[in-house]
Design a protein around this motif. Structure first.
Motif, PDB file in Angstrom:
ATOM      1  N   TYR A   1       0.824  -1.201   0.000  1.00  0.00           N
ATOM      2  CA  TYR A   1       0.000   0.000   0.000  1.00  0.00           C
ATOM      3  C   TYR A   1       0.864   1.259   0.000  1.00  0.00           C
ATOM      4  O   TYR A   1       1.819   1.386   0.750  1.00  0.00           O
ATOM      5  N   SER A   2       0.493   2.162  -0.857  1.00  0.00           N
ATOM      6  CA  SER A   2       1.069   3.497  -0.910  1.00  0.00           C
ATOM      7  C   SER A   2      -0.034   4.413  -1.415  1.00  0.00           C
ATOM      8  O   SER A   2      -0.831   4.015  -2.272  1.00  0.00           O
ATOM      9  N   ILE A   3      -0.090   5.604  -0.914  1.00  0.00           N
ATOM     10  CA  ILE A   3      -1.125   6.545  -1.361  1.00  0.00           C
ATOM     11  C   ILE A   3      -1.026   6.787  -2.866  1.00  0.00           C
ATOM     12  O   ILE A   3      -2.021   7.040  -3.535  1.00  0.00           O
ATOM     13  N   SER A   4       0.173   6.673  -3.434  1.00  0.00           N
ATOM     14  CA  SER A   4       0.334   6.900  -4.875  1.00  0.00           C
ATOM     15  C   SER A   4      -0.376   5.823  -5.707  1.00  0.00           C
ATOM     16  O   SER A   4      -0.727   6.063  -6.857  1.00  0.00           O
ATOM     17  N   ILE A   5      -0.626   4.655  -5.141  1.00  0.00           N
ATOM     18  CA  ILE A   5      -1.324   3.590  -5.869  1.00  0.00           C
ATOM     19  C   ILE A   5      -2.808   3.933  -6.042  1.00  0.00           C
ATOM     20  O   ILE A   5      -3.417   3.629  -7.058  1.00  0.00           O
ATOM     21  N   VAL A   6      -3.399   4.580  -5.042  1.00  0.00           N
ATOM     22  CA  VAL A   6      -4.830   4.898  -5.089  1.00  0.00           C
ATOM     23  C   VAL A   6      -5.106   6.338  -5.488  1.00  0.00           C
ATOM     24  O   VAL A   6      -6.254   6.712  -5.680  1.00  0.00           O
ATOM     25  N   ALA A   7      -4.055   7.143  -5.630  1.00  0.00           N
ATOM     26  CA  ALA A   7      -4.233   8.550  -6.016  1.00  0.00           C
ATOM     27  C   ALA A   7      -4.672   8.650  -7.477  1.00  0.00           C
ATOM     28  O   ALA A   7      -4.306   7.810  -8.305  1.00  0.00           O
TER      29      ALA A   7
ATOM     30  N   GLU B   1      -5.715  -4.789   2.089  1.00  0.00           N
ATOM     31  CA  GLU B   1      -5.471  -5.663   3.233  1.00  0.00           C
ATOM     32  C   GLU B   1      -4.727  -4.932   4.337  1.00  0.00           C
ATOM     33  O   GLU B   1      -3.835  -4.125   4.067  1.00  0.00           O
ATOM     34  N   THR B   2      -5.122  -5.256   5.579  1.00  0.00           N
ATOM     35  CA  THR B   2      -4.312  -4.926   6.735  1.00  0.00           C
ATOM     36  C   THR B   2      -3.404  -6.140   6.918  1.00  0.00           C
ATOM     37  O   THR B   2      -3.348  -7.003   6.044  1.00  0.00           O
ATOM     38  N   HIS B   3      -2.754  -6.251   8.049  1.00  0.00           N
ATOM     39  CA  HIS B   3      -1.907  -7.431   8.262  1.00  0.00           C
ATOM     40  C   HIS B   3      -2.722  -8.681   8.575  1.00  0.00           C
ATOM     41  O   HIS B   3      -2.187  -9.788   8.555  1.00  0.00           O
ATOM     42  N   SER B   4      -4.037  -8.524   8.817  1.00  0.00           N
ATOM     43  CA  SER B   4      -4.837  -9.699   9.167  1.00  0.00           C
ATOM     44  C   SER B   4      -6.203  -9.783   8.492  1.00  0.00           C
ATOM     45  O   SER B   4      -6.860 -10.818   8.589  1.00  0.00           O
ATOM     46  N   ARG B   5      -6.643  -8.731   7.812  1.00  0.00           N
ATOM     47  CA  ARG B   5      -7.978  -8.720   7.196  1.00  0.00           C
ATOM     48  C   ARG B   5      -7.931  -8.164   5.783  1.00  0.00           C
ATOM     49  O   ARG B   5      -7.051  -7.390   5.449  1.00  0.00           O
ATOM     50  N   ARG B   6      -8.947  -8.534   5.003  1.00  0.00           N
ATOM     51  CA  ARG B   6      -9.079  -8.030   3.635  1.00  0.00           C
ATOM     52  C   ARG B   6     -10.388  -7.249   3.533  1.00  0.00           C
ATOM     53  O   ARG B   6     -11.426  -7.668   4.064  1.00  0.00           O
ATOM     54  N   TYR B   7     -10.328  -6.139   2.798  1.00  0.00           N
ATOM     55  CA  TYR B   7     -11.487  -5.269   2.593  1.00  0.00           C
ATOM     56  C   TYR B   7     -11.710  -5.063   1.103  1.00  0.00           C
ATOM     57  O   TYR B   7     -10.791  -5.210   0.300  1.00  0.00           O
ATOM     58  N   GLU B   8     -12.941  -4.712   0.772  1.00  0.00           N
ATOM     59  CA  GLU B   8     -13.334  -4.492  -0.620  1.00  0.00           C
ATOM     60  C   GLU B   8     -13.982  -3.119  -0.723  1.00  0.00           C
ATOM     61  O   GLU B   8     -14.877  -2.786   0.057  1.00  0.00           O
ATOM     62  N   LEU B   9     -13.536  -2.327  -1.695  1.00  0.00           N
ATOM     63  CA  LEU B   9     -14.155  -1.039  -1.997  1.00  0.00           C
ATOM     64  C   LEU B   9     -14.630  -1.115  -3.437  1.00  0.00           C
ATOM     65  O   LEU B   9     -13.837  -1.364  -4.343  1.00  0.00           O
TER      66      LEU B   9
ATOM     67  N   THR C   1      -0.763   6.109   5.376  1.00  0.00           N
ATOM     68  CA  THR C   1      -0.751   4.800   6.042  1.00  0.00           C
ATOM     69  C   THR C   1      -2.013   3.984   5.852  1.00  0.00           C
ATOM     70  O   THR C   1      -2.046   2.809   6.218  1.00  0.00           O
ATOM     71  N   GLY C   2      -3.062   4.576   5.301  1.00  0.00           N
ATOM     72  CA  GLY C   2      -4.304   3.824   5.157  1.00  0.00           C
ATOM     73  C   GLY C   2      -5.451   4.662   4.644  1.00  0.00           C
ATOM     74  O   GLY C   2      -5.258   5.601   3.878  1.00  0.00           O
ATOM     75  N   VAL C   3      -6.639   4.326   5.113  1.00  0.00           N
ATOM     76  CA  VAL C   3      -7.852   4.995   4.648  1.00  0.00           C
ATOM     77  C   VAL C   3      -8.799   5.193   5.832  1.00  0.00           C
ATOM     78  O   VAL C   3      -8.864   4.369   6.743  1.00  0.00           O
ATOM     79  N   TRP C   4      -9.515   6.319   5.809  1.00  0.00           N
ATOM     80  CA  TRP C   4     -10.568   6.614   6.777  1.00  0.00           C
ATOM     81  C   TRP C   4     -11.900   6.458   6.060  1.00  0.00           C
ATOM     82  O   TRP C   4     -12.129   7.090   5.024  1.00  0.00           O
ATOM     83  N   ILE C   5     -12.769   5.617   6.591  1.00  0.00           N
ATOM     84  CA  ILE C   5     -14.106   5.431   6.022  1.00  0.00           C
ATOM     85  C   ILE C   5     -15.096   5.363   7.175  1.00  0.00           C
ATOM     86  O   ILE C   5     -14.882   4.602   8.126  1.00  0.00           O
ATOM     87  N   ALA C   6     -16.147   6.156   7.079  1.00  0.00           N
ATOM     88  CA  ALA C   6     -17.213   6.193   8.090  1.00  0.00           C
ATOM     89  C   ALA C   6     -16.633   6.413   9.494  1.00  0.00           C
ATOM     90  O   ALA C   6     -17.037   5.754  10.447  1.00  0.00           O
ATOM     91  N   GLY C   7     -15.644   7.316   9.588  1.00  0.00           N
ATOM     92  CA  GLY C   7     -15.089   7.675  10.876  1.00  0.00           C
ATOM     93  C   GLY C   7     -14.108   6.673  11.468  1.00  0.00           C
ATOM     94  O   GLY C   7     -13.680   6.832  12.599  1.00  0.00           O
ATOM     95  N   LYS C   8     -13.742   5.644  10.717  1.00  0.00           N
ATOM     96  CA  LYS C   8     -12.809   4.640  11.229  1.00  0.00           C
ATOM     97  C   LYS C   8     -11.587   4.570  10.322  1.00  0.00           C
ATOM     98  O   LYS C   8     -11.706   4.591   9.107  1.00  0.00           O
ATOM     99  N   GLU C   9     -10.415   4.456  10.955  1.00  0.00           N
ATOM    100  CA  GLU C   9      -9.179   4.349  10.194  1.00  0.00           C
ATOM    101  C   GLU C   9      -8.796   2.874  10.025  1.00  0.00           C
ATOM    102  O   GLU C   9      -8.894   2.081  10.947  1.00  0.00           O
ATOM    103  N   TYR C  10      -8.365   2.549   8.815  1.00  0.00           N
ATOM    104  CA  TYR C  10      -7.871   1.218   8.501  1.00  0.00           C
ATOM    105  C   TYR C  10      -6.419   1.371   8.063  1.00  0.00           C
ATOM    106  O   TYR C  10      -6.147   1.994   7.036  1.00  0.00           O
ATOM    107  N   ALA C  11      -5.498   0.800   8.839  1.00  0.00           N
ATOM    108  CA  ALA C  11      -4.071   0.852   8.498  1.00  0.00           C
ATOM    109  C   ALA C  11      -3.811  -0.232   7.460  1.00  0.00           C
ATOM    110  O   ALA C  11      -3.979  -1.420   7.728  1.00  0.00           O
TER     111      ALA C  11
END
Length: 180
Positions: free
Chosen positions: A33-39, A62-70, A160-170
Protein backbone atom coordinates in the motif's frame (compact mmCIF):
# COMPACT_ATOMS: atom_id res chain seq x y z
CA UNK A 1 31.40 14.65 -15.49
CA UNK A 2 30.47 12.58 -12.41
CA UNK A 3 28.61 15.53 -10.81
CA UNK A 4 26.49 16.06 -13.94
CA UNK A 5 25.64 12.35 -14.10
CA UNK A 6 24.69 12.36 -10.41
CA UNK A 7 22.50 15.45 -10.93
CA UNK A 8 20.71 13.87 -13.92
CA UNK A 9 20.22 10.61 -12.01
CA UNK A 10 18.68 12.41 -9.03
CA UNK A 11 16.34 14.29 -11.39
CA UNK A 12 15.19 11.01 -12.93
CA UNK A 13 14.60 9.43 -9.53
CA UNK A 14 12.09 12.14 -8.64
CA UNK A 15 9.83 10.83 -11.41
CA UNK A 16 10.25 7.12 -10.72
CA UNK A 17 7.49 5.76 -8.51
CA UNK A 18 8.62 3.07 -6.13
CA UNK A 19 6.48 -0.06 -6.24
CA UNK A 20 7.09 -2.82 -3.74
CA UNK A 21 5.56 -6.25 -4.12
CA UNK A 22 4.38 -8.08 -1.00
CA UNK A 23 2.57 -11.36 -0.54
CA UNK A 24 -1.08 -11.08 0.43
CA UNK A 25 -2.89 -13.16 3.04
CA UNK A 26 -3.21 -16.00 0.45
CA UNK A 27 0.50 -15.81 -0.42
CA UNK A 28 -0.10 -14.15 -3.82
CA UNK A 29 1.90 -11.11 -5.01
CA UNK A 30 0.15 -7.77 -4.43
CA UNK A 31 1.44 -4.21 -4.30
CA UNK A 32 2.48 -2.74 -0.96
CA UNK A 33 0.00 0.00 0.00
CA UNK A 34 1.07 3.50 -0.91
CA UNK A 35 -1.13 6.54 -1.36
CA UNK A 36 0.33 6.90 -4.87
CA UNK A 37 -1.32 3.59 -5.87
CA UNK A 38 -4.83 4.90 -5.09
CA UNK A 39 -4.23 8.55 -6.02
CA UNK A 40 -5.87 9.91 -9.14
CA UNK A 41 -3.51 9.79 -12.11
CA UNK A 42 -3.49 13.09 -13.98
CA UNK A 43 -6.40 15.22 -15.08
CA UNK A 44 -8.25 12.75 -17.28
CA UNK A 45 -11.37 11.31 -15.64
CA UNK A 46 -10.75 7.69 -16.78
CA UNK A 47 -7.53 7.78 -14.72
CA UNK A 48 -9.32 8.71 -11.47
CA UNK A 49 -9.59 5.88 -8.96
CA UNK A 50 -13.32 6.50 -8.57
CA UNK A 51 -13.76 6.23 -12.38
CA UNK A 52 -11.86 2.93 -12.42
CA UNK A 53 -14.23 1.60 -9.75
CA UNK A 54 -17.25 2.89 -11.66
CA UNK A 55 -16.06 1.06 -14.80
CA UNK A 56 -16.07 -2.29 -12.95
CA UNK A 57 -12.73 -2.57 -11.20
CA UNK A 58 -12.82 -3.36 -7.49
CA UNK A 59 -10.19 -2.29 -5.01
CA UNK A 60 -9.07 -4.92 -2.51
CA UNK A 61 -7.09 -3.67 0.46
CA UNK A 62 -5.47 -5.66 3.23
CA UNK A 63 -4.31 -4.93 6.74
CA UNK A 64 -1.91 -7.43 8.26
CA UNK A 65 -4.84 -9.70 9.17
CA UNK A 66 -7.98 -8.72 7.20
CA UNK A 67 -9.08 -8.03 3.64
CA UNK A 68 -11.49 -5.27 2.59
CA UNK A 69 -13.33 -4.49 -0.62
CA UNK A 70 -14.15 -1.04 -2.00
CA UNK A 71 -16.50 -1.07 -4.98
CA UNK A 72 -18.90 1.10 -6.94
CA UNK A 73 -22.43 0.59 -5.61
CA UNK A 74 -24.43 2.60 -8.16
CA UNK A 75 -25.98 6.01 -8.21
CA UNK A 76 -28.17 7.69 -5.62
CA UNK A 77 -30.56 10.62 -5.94
CA UNK A 78 -29.85 13.33 -3.40
CA UNK A 79 -31.20 16.79 -2.74
CA UNK A 80 -29.29 19.43 -4.71
CA UNK A 81 -27.58 22.35 -3.02
CA UNK A 82 -29.29 25.73 -3.38
CA UNK A 83 -28.36 27.49 -6.65
CA UNK A 84 -26.39 30.16 -4.76
CA UNK A 85 -23.97 27.48 -3.54
CA UNK A 86 -23.74 25.73 -6.91
CA UNK A 87 -22.56 28.88 -8.68
CA UNK A 88 -20.27 30.17 -5.93
CA UNK A 89 -16.70 30.12 -7.36
CA UNK A 90 -15.26 29.81 -3.83
CA UNK A 91 -16.91 26.42 -3.29
CA UNK A 92 -14.76 23.71 -4.78
CA UNK A 93 -16.55 20.78 -6.37
CA UNK A 94 -14.61 17.54 -6.65
CA UNK A 95 -13.98 16.30 -10.20
CA UNK A 96 -14.97 12.82 -8.91
CA UNK A 97 -18.52 13.98 -8.24
CA UNK A 98 -20.90 13.10 -11.03
CA UNK A 99 -23.85 15.47 -10.70
CA UNK A 100 -26.74 15.01 -13.11
CA UNK A 101 -30.24 16.46 -13.13
CA UNK A 102 -32.69 13.59 -13.09
CA UNK A 103 -34.83 15.23 -15.81
CA UNK A 104 -36.21 18.57 -16.88
CA UNK A 105 -39.26 18.59 -14.57
CA UNK A 106 -39.48 21.37 -12.02
CA UNK A 107 -40.20 18.89 -9.20
CA UNK A 108 -37.00 16.97 -9.97
CA UNK A 109 -34.79 20.02 -10.41
CA UNK A 110 -33.96 19.89 -6.69
CA UNK A 111 -32.43 16.42 -7.11
CA UNK A 112 -29.07 15.28 -8.46
CA UNK A 113 -27.58 11.85 -8.98
CA UNK A 114 -24.28 11.05 -7.26
CA UNK A 115 -22.01 8.00 -7.43
CA UNK A 116 -21.91 5.92 -4.26
CA UNK A 117 -19.51 3.23 -3.09
CA UNK A 118 -19.56 0.24 -0.71
CA UNK A 119 -16.91 -0.69 1.89
CA UNK A 120 -16.93 -4.29 3.06
CA UNK A 121 -14.82 -6.73 5.03
CA UNK A 122 -14.22 -10.06 3.30
CA UNK A 123 -15.53 -12.80 5.58
CA UNK A 124 -13.06 -15.34 4.26
CA UNK A 125 -9.73 -14.61 2.57
CA UNK A 126 -9.98 -16.26 -0.85
CA UNK A 127 -7.30 -16.71 -3.53
CA UNK A 128 -7.79 -14.53 -6.62
CA UNK A 129 -8.69 -17.53 -8.79
CA UNK A 130 -11.58 -18.41 -6.46
CA UNK A 131 -12.64 -14.75 -6.13
CA UNK A 132 -13.04 -14.52 -9.91
CA UNK A 133 -15.08 -17.74 -9.85
CA UNK A 134 -17.59 -16.42 -7.30
CA UNK A 135 -17.67 -12.88 -8.75
CA UNK A 136 -16.02 -9.47 -8.52
CA UNK A 137 -17.19 -7.63 -6.49
CA UNK A 138 -17.78 -10.54 -4.14
CA UNK A 139 -21.42 -11.55 -3.56
CA UNK A 140 -23.00 -10.32 -0.32
CA UNK A 141 -22.71 -13.75 1.36
CA UNK A 142 -18.90 -13.43 1.11
CA UNK A 143 -18.63 -9.95 2.68
CA UNK A 144 -19.77 -8.03 5.71
CA UNK A 145 -20.88 -4.58 4.52
CA UNK A 146 -19.38 -2.01 6.89
CA UNK A 147 -20.53 1.14 5.09
CA UNK A 148 -22.74 1.62 2.03
CA UNK A 149 -23.87 4.57 -0.05
CA UNK A 150 -20.52 6.24 0.65
CA UNK A 151 -19.88 9.46 -1.21
CA UNK A 152 -16.39 9.44 -2.79
CA UNK A 153 -15.52 12.56 -0.77
CA UNK A 154 -15.99 10.48 2.40
CA UNK A 155 -13.19 8.06 1.42
CA UNK A 156 -10.11 9.75 2.87
CA UNK A 157 -6.75 8.28 1.83
CA UNK A 158 -3.60 8.84 3.90
CA UNK A 159 0.03 7.75 3.76
CA UNK A 160 -0.75 4.80 6.04
CA UNK A 161 -4.30 3.82 5.16
CA UNK A 162 -7.85 4.99 4.65
CA UNK A 163 -10.57 6.61 6.78
CA UNK A 164 -14.11 5.43 6.02
CA UNK A 165 -17.21 6.19 8.09
CA UNK A 166 -15.09 7.67 10.88
CA UNK A 167 -12.81 4.64 11.23
CA UNK A 168 -9.18 4.35 10.19
CA UNK A 169 -7.87 1.22 8.50
CA UNK A 170 -4.07 0.85 8.50
CA UNK A 171 -3.33 -0.76 5.14
CA UNK A 172 -0.50 -3.09 4.13
CA UNK A 173 -1.39 -4.16 0.56
CA UNK A 174 -3.62 -3.09 -2.32
CA UNK A 175 -4.87 -4.75 -5.50
CA UNK A 176 -7.28 -3.70 -8.27
CA UNK A 177 -9.31 -6.59 -9.69
CA UNK A 178 -12.02 -7.00 -12.28
CA UNK A 179 -13.84 -9.89 -13.89
CA UNK A 180 -11.91 -9.30 -17.15
Amino acid sequence: MGAVLLQNTSRLQRFIREVTIQYNLCNEPWIKYSISIVADRGLKKPLYTSARLKKGEVLYLETHSRRYELCFAGEKIVKAKPPTQLHDPDIKKSPNHQLHSTNGNKSDSDNVVVDVFRWSRCKKILPQRLMRTVGIPLPLEYVEVLAENIDWEDVQWSQTGVWIAGKEYALARVHFMSMN
